[in-house]
Design a protein around this motif. Structure first.
Motif, PDB file in Angstrom:
ATOM      1  N   LEU A  48      44.037  -2.808 -84.644  1.00 45.17           N
ATOM      2  CA  LEU A  48      44.502  -1.963 -85.732  1.00 45.17           C
ATOM      3  C   LEU A  48      44.295  -2.693 -87.057  1.00 45.17           C
ATOM      4  CD1 LEU A  48      47.842  -0.796 -84.042  1.00 45.17           C
ATOM      5  CD2 LEU A  48      45.830   0.641 -84.457  1.00 45.17           C
ATOM      6  N   THR A  49      44.676  -2.064 -88.153  1.00 45.63           N
ATOM      7  CA  THR A  49      44.544  -2.649 -89.493  1.00 45.63           C
ATOM      8  C   THR A  49      45.931  -2.801 -90.092  1.00 45.63           C
ATOM      9  OG1 THR A  49      42.413  -1.547 -89.758  1.00 45.63           O
ATOM     10  CG2 THR A  49      43.472  -2.380 -91.753  1.00 45.63           C
ATOM     11  N   GLY A 133      45.847   2.876 -87.667  1.00 44.69           N
ATOM     12  CA  GLY A 133      44.481   3.027 -87.172  1.00 44.69           C
ATOM     13  C   GLY A 133      44.020   4.448 -87.364  1.00 44.69           C
ATOM     14  N   GLN A 137      42.147   5.408 -82.569  1.00 48.56           N
ATOM     15  CA  GLN A 137      42.700   4.075 -82.318  1.00 48.56           C
ATOM     16  C   GLN A 137      44.189   4.154 -81.997  1.00 48.56           C
ATOM     17  OE1 GLN A 137      41.445   2.384 -86.098  1.00 48.56           O
ATOM     18  NE2 GLN A 137      40.076   0.939 -85.042  1.00 48.56           N
TER      19      GLN A 137
END
Length: 201
Positions: A48-49, A133, A137
């Protein structure tokens, strides 16, 4: 819908408890106050971010005890309550809190943008990290972590809410899943169990 959601969560909890009873892991047994998931073959990783725009995986936090919670910023009760309790946990841990990482994963990527997460998550504790995400995701991570979430329509398209699993997952320093903390357990049990994990090598 909420009745079905409650039944689903109860079934999930019973399944997890049954699995824990059958756990044959060689890891030493520890007197945790929350649900012991040691040795269960899921929640192994994510991609993820974070709220600063940096790609993250579970391996980034190796060496720390990780507490991971799924929710969304417009949640009216469970999510802010859980984050507030985790902030209390960090306070009670004192200097040991620097060895703990709290992660908040949004199940509402449609509305929970990077700037919004950056504003929301650190308010509870500046060390907390928000993760997001793409819808794909998010779905993949939820499947890996056995987390339920679903959109509940509101009066207009933008006013929907999200039903979701109200539990936190705790990982040891090696990134192995160890615990599930059900909603409402309170900070004291988390502090107790995190200290036990921190004491392990």
């Amino acid at each position: 819908m909420k009745k079905l959601f409650a039944v689903g969560c109860t079934a999930l909890a019973l399944t997890l408890l049954t699995a824990c009873g059958e756990n044959k892991s060689s890891a030493p047994r520890v007197a945790f106050q929350n649900t012991d998931l040691t040795g269960l073959p899921y929640a192994k990783d994510f991609a993820l971010t974070d709220h600063t725009g940096k790609p993250r995986t579970l391996g980034d936090f190796k060496g720390k005890v990780v507490v991971m919670f799924f929710g969304y910023t417009q949640c009216p009760d469970v999510c802010p309550t859980t984050l507030t309790e985790m902030a209390q946990v960090m306070q009670e841990l004192g200097p040991q809190a620097d060895q703990v990482q709290v992660l908040f994963v949004t199940v509402d990527p449609e509305r929970d943008t990077q700037p919004l997460l950056a504003q929301y998550v650190p308010v509870f504790d500046k060390r907390f990290i928000g993760l997001y995400g793409t819808p794909e995701q998010t779905a993949a991570v939820a499947k890996e972590f056995k987390v339920f979430y679903a959109k509940v329509p509101g009066k207009n398209p933008g006013s929907y809410s999200m039903d979701h699993t109200a539990a936190s997952y705790v990982f040891d320093r090696q990134g192995k899943i160890r615990l599930m903390v059900r909603n409402g357990q309170g900070p004291a049990t988390v502090v107790h169990d995190v200290k036990l994990l921190l004491a392990q090598s």
